[in-house]
Design a protein around this motif. Structure first.
Motif, PDB file in Angstrom:
ATOM      1  N   GLY A  10       0.816  -1.204   0.000  1.00 17.38           N
ATOM      2  CA  GLY A  10       0.000   0.000   0.000  1.00 17.38           C
ATOM      3  C   GLY A  10       0.843   1.245   0.000  1.00 17.38           C
ATOM      4  O   GLY A  10       2.040   1.207  -0.293  1.00 17.38           O
ATOM      5  N   LEU A  11       0.197   2.347   0.335  1.00 21.85           N
ATOM      6  CA  LEU A  11       0.844   3.654   0.378  1.00 21.85           C
ATOM      7  C   LEU A  11       1.102   4.040   1.820  1.00 21.85           C
ATOM      8  O   LEU A  11       0.206   3.940   2.673  1.00 21.85           O
ATOM      9  N   VAL A  12       2.319   4.483   2.095  1.00 22.92           N
ATOM     10  CA  VAL A  12       2.689   4.876   3.448  1.00 22.92           C
ATOM     11  C   VAL A  12       3.618   6.080   3.362  1.00 22.92           C
ATOM     12  O   VAL A  12       4.355   6.243   2.376  1.00 22.92           O
ATOM     13  N   GLN A  13       3.585   6.910   4.377  1.00 28.30           N
ATOM     14  CA  GLN A  13       4.481   8.064   4.411  1.00 28.30           C
ATOM     15  C   GLN A  13       5.879   7.651   4.837  1.00 28.30           C
ATOM     16  O   GLN A  13       6.052   6.654   5.567  1.00 28.30           O
ATOM     17  N   ALA A  14       6.850   8.417   4.417  1.00 29.15           N
ATOM     18  CA  ALA A  14       8.228   8.172   4.837  1.00 29.15           C
ATOM     19  C   ALA A  14       8.308   8.162   6.361  1.00 29.15           C
ATOM     20  O   ALA A  14       7.681   8.989   7.043  1.00 29.15           O
ATOM     21  N   GLY A  15       9.073   7.199   6.867  1.00 26.54           N
ATOM     22  CA  GLY A  15       9.180   7.026   8.307  1.00 26.54           C
ATOM     23  C   GLY A  15       8.164   6.068   8.887  1.00 26.54           C
ATOM     24  O   GLY A  15       8.269   5.674  10.053  1.00 26.54           O
ATOM     25  N   MET A  82       8.349  -3.972   7.798  1.00 24.13           N
ATOM     26  CA  MET A  82       9.168  -2.863   7.306  1.00 24.13           C
ATOM     27  C   MET A  82       8.924  -1.643   8.177  1.00 24.13           C
ATOM     28  O   MET A  82       7.784  -1.233   8.383  1.00 24.13           O
ATOM     29  N   SER A  83       9.997  -1.067   8.679  1.00 27.92           N
ATOM     30  CA  SER A  83       9.910   0.110   9.542  1.00 27.92           C
ATOM     31  C   SER A  83      10.816   1.199   8.988  1.00 27.92           C
ATOM     32  O   SER A  83      11.728   0.936   8.209  1.00 27.92           O
ATOM     33  N   ARG A  84      10.583   2.401   9.458  1.00 27.83           N
ATOM     34  CA  ARG A  84      11.382   3.565   9.029  1.00 27.83           C
ATOM     35  C   ARG A  84      11.545   3.567   7.502  1.00 27.83           C
ATOM     36  O   ARG A  84      12.659   3.663   6.983  1.00 27.83           O
ATOM     37  N   LEU A  85      10.438   3.475   6.821  1.00 28.50           N
ATOM     38  CA  LEU A  85      10.470   3.382   5.368  1.00 28.50           C
ATOM     39  C   LEU A  85      10.955   4.667   4.729  1.00 28.50           C
ATOM     40  O   LEU A  85      10.664   5.780   5.195  1.00 28.50           O
ATOM     41  N   HIS A  86      11.697   4.500   3.637  1.00 31.97           N
ATOM     42  CA  HIS A  86      12.213   5.601   2.839  1.00 31.97           C
ATOM     43  C   HIS A  86      11.507   5.605   1.493  1.00 31.97           C
ATOM     44  O   HIS A  86      11.061   4.557   1.019  1.00 31.97           O
ATOM     45  N   PRO A  87      11.464   6.763   0.821  1.00 34.82           N
ATOM     46  CA  PRO A  87      10.911   6.758  -0.546  1.00 34.82           C
ATOM     47  C   PRO A  87      11.638   5.779  -1.458  1.00 34.82           C
ATOM     48  O   PRO A  87      11.024   5.210  -2.370  1.00 34.82           O
ATOM     49  N   GLU A  88      12.927   5.547  -1.197  1.00 32.61           N
ATOM     50  CA  GLU A  88      13.701   4.605  -2.029  1.00 32.61           C
ATOM     51  C   GLU A  88      13.257   3.154  -1.837  1.00 32.61           C
ATOM     52  O   GLU A  88      13.682   2.274  -2.588  1.00 32.61           O
ATOM     53  N   ASP A  89      12.440   2.897  -0.833  1.00 35.23           N
ATOM     54  CA  ASP A  89      11.904   1.543  -0.638  1.00 35.23           C
ATOM     55  C   ASP A  89      10.701   1.275  -1.545  1.00 35.23           C
ATOM     56  O   ASP A  89      10.189   0.153  -1.569  1.00 35.23           O
ATOM     57  N   THR A  90      10.252   2.288  -2.261  1.00 34.34           N
ATOM     58  CA  THR A  90       9.128   2.108  -3.180  1.00 34.34           C
ATOM     59  C   THR A  90       9.480   1.081  -4.246  1.00 34.34           C
ATOM     60  O   THR A  90      10.493   1.215  -4.935  1.00 34.34           O
ATOM     61  N   ALA A  91       8.656   0.054  -4.364  1.00 32.69           N
ATOM     62  CA  ALA A  91       8.923  -1.037  -5.304  1.00 32.69           C
ATOM     63  C   ALA A  91       7.765  -2.019  -5.262  1.00 32.69           C
ATOM     64  O   ALA A  91       6.898  -1.944  -4.382  1.00 32.69           O
ATOM     65  N   VAL A  92       7.796  -2.945  -6.193  1.00 35.29           N
ATOM     66  CA  VAL A  92       6.938  -4.124  -6.102  1.00 35.29           C
ATOM     67  C   VAL A  92       7.724  -5.174  -5.318  1.00 35.29           C
ATOM     68  O   VAL A  92       8.869  -5.471  -5.661  1.00 35.29           O
ATOM     69  N   GLY A 107       5.816 -15.160  -6.091  1.00 31.85           N
ATOM     70  CA  GLY A 107       4.482 -14.605  -6.029  1.00 31.85           C
ATOM     71  C   GLY A 107       4.287 -13.582  -7.140  1.00 31.85           C
ATOM     72  O   GLY A 107       5.204 -13.292  -7.911  1.00 31.85           O
ATOM     73  N   GLN A 108       3.095 -13.013  -7.184  1.00 33.33           N
ATOM     74  CA  GLN A 108       2.776 -12.065  -8.256  1.00 33.33           C
ATOM     75  C   GLN A 108       3.211 -10.647  -7.905  1.00 33.33           C
ATOM     76  O   GLN A 108       3.235  -9.771  -8.770  1.00 33.33           O
ATOM     77  N   GLY A 109       3.572 -10.434  -6.655  1.00 34.32           N
ATOM     78  CA  GLY A 109       4.072  -9.130  -6.226  1.00 34.32           C
ATOM     79  C   GLY A 109       2.998  -8.251  -5.609  1.00 34.32           C
ATOM     80  O   GLY A 109       1.812  -8.368  -5.918  1.00 34.32           O
ATOM     81  N   THR A 110       3.438  -7.381  -4.726  1.00 31.35           N
ATOM     82  CA  THR A 110       2.547  -6.394  -4.106  1.00 31.35           C
ATOM     83  C   THR A 110       3.263  -5.044  -4.086  1.00 31.35           C
ATOM     84  O   THR A 110       4.455  -4.971  -3.776  1.00 31.35           O
ATOM     85  N   GLN A 111       2.533  -3.999  -4.441  1.00 27.62           N
ATOM     86  CA  GLN A 111       3.141  -2.676  -4.567  1.00 27.62           C
ATOM     87  C   GLN A 111       3.268  -2.002  -3.205  1.00 27.62           C
ATOM     88  O   GLN A 111       2.295  -1.959  -2.433  1.00 27.62           O
ATOM     89  N   VAL A 112       4.442  -1.478  -2.948  1.00 28.59           N
ATOM     90  CA  VAL A 112       4.684  -0.642  -1.773  1.00 28.59           C
ATOM     91  C   VAL A 112       5.135   0.722  -2.272  1.00 28.59           C
ATOM     92  O   VAL A 112       6.105   0.814  -3.026  1.00 28.59           O
ATOM     93  N   THR A 113       4.417   1.754  -1.864  1.00 30.08           N
ATOM     94  CA  THR A 113       4.761   3.112  -2.263  1.00 30.08           C
ATOM     95  C   THR A 113       4.977   3.952  -1.018  1.00 30.08           C
ATOM     96  O   THR A 113       4.101   4.008  -0.148  1.00 30.08           O
ATOM     97  N   VAL A 114       6.146   4.572  -0.933  1.00 24.40           N
ATOM     98  CA  VAL A 114       6.489   5.405   0.213  1.00 24.40           C
ATOM     99  C   VAL A 114       6.563   6.848  -0.261  1.00 24.40           C
ATOM    100  O   VAL A 114       7.385   7.191  -1.108  1.00 24.40           O
TER     101      VAL A 114
END
Length: 116
Positions: A10-15, A82-92, A107-114
């Motif tokens: 899903g979508l999460v804010q940095a940090g 996943m903790s302390r997420l960075h925008p650079e962690d954005t990926a499938v 697996g088919q993958g899941t989108q993570v957007t930071v």
């Protein structure tokens, strides 16, 4: 055959934090190493970390200290905390499983957007 299904992206804010789950089904007996990979747009797929049957996990340097991989061996369920997420962690993010024979499953993958 083994089917791997990821959830929790899903979508999460940095940090922020996010927890991914990978559920395995099918012929799950004799699955050995499991793990997580990720692929950002325009970049090759890269290792996030893996965990063996002894529950020993190893991580890429980029996520060490921020991500934790765990698994439950009976049902071969895998998690990625996943903790302390960075925008650079954005990926499938892809779940991975490997038999001792070398056969691999994805697996088919899941989108993570930071967001920053």
């Amino acid at each position: 055959q083994v089917q791997l299904v990821e959830s929790g992206g899903g979508l999460v804010q940095a940090g922020g934090s996010l927890r991914l789950t990978c559920s395995a089904s099918g012929n799950i007996y004799s699955i050995g190493t499991m793990g997580w990979y990720r692929q950002a747009p325009g970049k090759p797929r890269e290792l996030v970390g893996v965990i063996n049957l002894s529950l020993t996990a190893t991580y890429a340097d980029s996520v060490k200290g921020r991500f934790i991989i765990s698994r439950e061996n009976v049902n071969n369920t895998l998690w990625l905390q996943m903790s302390r997420l960075h925008p650079e962690d954005t990926a499938v993010y892809y779940c991975y499983a490997r038999r001792p024979s070398g056969t691999q499953y994805w697996g088919q993958g899941t989108q993570v957007t930071v967001s920053s």
